[in-house]
Design a protein around this motif. Structure first.
Motif, PDB file in Angstrom:
ATOM      1  N   VAL A 263      90.033  39.547  30.988  1.00 25.46           N
ATOM      2  CA  VAL A 263      89.893  38.500  32.008  1.00 25.46           C
ATOM      3  C   VAL A 263      90.905  38.751  33.121  1.00 25.46           C
ATOM      4  O   VAL A 263      90.559  38.788  34.300  1.00 25.46           O
ATOM      5  CB  VAL A 263      90.093  37.109  31.384  1.00 25.46           C
TER       6      VAL A 263
ATOM      7  N   ASP B 153      90.514  31.010  22.523  1.00 26.55           N
ATOM      8  CA  ASP B 153      91.395  29.864  22.781  1.00 26.55           C
ATOM      9  C   ASP B 153      91.020  28.640  21.946  1.00 26.55           C
ATOM     10  O   ASP B 153      91.790  27.692  21.863  1.00 26.55           O
ATOM     11  CB  ASP B 153      91.381  29.503  24.266  1.00 26.55           C
TER      12      ASP B 153
ATOM     13  N   ILE C 158      90.717  39.295  19.484  1.00 27.66           N
ATOM     14  CA  ILE C 158      91.292  39.487  20.824  1.00 27.66           C
ATOM     15  C   ILE C 158      92.801  39.669  20.779  1.00 27.66           C
ATOM     16  O   ILE C 158      93.350  40.577  21.402  1.00 27.66           O
ATOM     17  CB  ILE C 158      90.966  38.268  21.742  1.00 27.66           C
TER      18      ILE C 158
END
Ligand code: EPZ
Length: 418
Positions: free
Chosen positions: A164, A305, A327
């Motif tokens: 990202v 998240d 991740i």
């Protein structure tokens, strides 16, 4: 050290409005520095990361003010590209977006290495690879990234890993590069799309955001505009999981249901009623959740998240759940704190194995990072007795008035300052 004191066992009920998305806010704010005109933002959440980034930009010479209606106005006409304050930059991860912005605007940038949640090594090699591909010389000296480019030139960049941050940094730099830039294996997160929407409203030419190939045709000038950022789907997920964990019935408003598909699917798999319509999602618990398996992946996979918050719900599930974090290599620090509350979780490599227990019991716990804190708040809401979640500074970085929102849903929760 700010703490939240929670008396557990209350069912959350009612309606709650989600704030603007933290990770979109910390991307559009630096992007506003790409032109001298005033940019105006709606729905930027009043969270620590937004306040810190605003202080950084003011230290660089930008004018920033939030009017009584909550509109945030940014004007960047007196900017200095080498005055990014080191102490403030270390308080969040997104300060490194200033690299792409200052290179695009001035051809020069001095940006201290960023901070952010301690969830892994968090390398920036892909950012540097992309900026060098655009023609910048990038060096690291005494903890400061120095980059310079007489003129950025469009390039084709293949990201070795879906990132990202690297996607956003390269996108910001490419907006005013000469020629066309292609970013392949780009991140598809909704806040990448939201940033591209804002950049295009400023007069940039970005196509393909939301897919894994983004094409940017550089332009000479960008101009000021207004932009309302997207809702925070991680805050929404946290509230949905809190409703499920407390046996509640909550309508979460101001959401884009599509962004929450993985979380809604997992809740349904766990036997929780999830109803969605337009811009709200209703979560109604139907007894003890069933154990489910979760694997985090880049969007549109299950969001990393939300991994820590859902592990709190699964701590009381009926059965054994497996959570695989693909991740980040160190995103299980909440497990020790949940086990202090009676959870039965062990970590083997990148997988947390959660043997569900009937209930948790309150005690004092510490938030080690933003989403770990969210997990502990969910655990405290459902635990027997009192839970004190300390080091709330981490949580306040990314959740706007989380105690007030939960209290309005019936939680017995209050803040205790040191
Ligand atoms: C963003 O972090 C978010 N932060 C994180 O949210 C989120 O967890 C992450 O994206 C993944 O969705 C912000 O947007 C401010 P990445 P970022 O670059 O950009 C590796 C939260 O809780 N990588 O997508 O830092 C990296 O190690 C925070 O709100 C490289 O190898 O994440 C990781 O394994 C926590 N080299 C993977 O890519 C690089 O140059 C994804 O990282 C960059 C990244």
């Amino acid at each position: 050290m700010s703490c939240l004191v929670i008396q557990g066992g209350r069912h959350l009920t009612g309606r709650v409005r989600v704030s603007g998305r933290k990770n979109a806010a910390v991307a559009v704010l630096p992007a506003a520095l790409l032109c001298e005109d005033e940019n105006r933002f709606e729905d930027l959440p009043d969270i620590r990361d937004v306040r810190t980034f605003s202080e950084i930009m003011q230290a660089m010479g930008a004018d920033i003010e939030r009017d009584p209606q909550g509109l945030l106005r940014v004007r960047a006409n007196g900017l200095s590209p080498s005055s990014v304050p080191q102490d403030l930059s270390k308080r969040l991860r997104a300060s490194y977006y200033l690299l792409g912005v200052l290179l695009a605007r001035f051809g020069y940038a001095e940006v201290p290495l960023p901070g952010g949640c301690s969830i892994g090594l968090r390398p920036i090699d892909q950012h540097i690879k992309g900026l060098r591909a655009l023609g910048a010389e990038v060096e690291l000296e005494h903890g400061v990234i120095k980059a310079r480019a007489r003129k950025l030139r469009g390039a084709s960049i293949y990201l070795d890993v879906v990132s990202v941050g690297a996607t956003i940094n390269i996108l910001l730099a490419a907006t005013r590069a000469e020629g066309t830039t292609i970013i392949e294996n780009a991140a598809k997160e909704p806040h990448v799309v939201d940033l591209a929407t804002f950049l295009n409203t400023m007069g940039a030419d970005v196509r393909g955001a939301g897919t894994d190939v983004i094409k940017v045709r550089g332009v000479e000038e960008l101009h000021g505009c207004s932009h309302a950022i997207i809702p925070d789907e991680i805050e929404a997920a946290t509230l949905m999981l809190a409703a499920a964990a407390t046996g509640g019935d909550v309508v979460v408003e101001n959401v884009i249901p599509k962004h929450l598909d993985p979380v809604s699917a997992k809740l349904r798999e766990a036997g929780v009623h999830v109803e969605e319509n337009g811009d709200w999602i209703r979560v109604k618990a139907t007894g003890r959740p069933k154990a489910v398996n979760v694997k985090t992946l880049p969007y549109p996979g299950f969001p990393t998240d939300a991994q820590q918050p859902i592990s709190a719900l699964l701590a009381i599930a009926d059965g054994t759940s497996f959570i695989t974090e693909t991740i980040w290599e160190r995103r299980f620090k909440h497990v020790g704190e949940l086990n202090r509350m009676g959870a039965d979780i062990r970590v083997e490599g990148h997988t947390a194995i959660i043997n569900g227990v009937p209930d948790l019991s309150g005690t004092e716990v510490r938030a080690t990072d933003l989403r770990a804190g969210a997990a502990l708040i969910i655990a405290g809401l459902m635990a027997k007795g009192e839970t004190k979640v300390c080091d709330m500074e981490h949580v306040d970085r990314g959740y706007e008035r989380i105690d007030e929102k939960l209290s309005a849903l019936g939680a017995c929760i209050c803040r205790s300052e040191p």
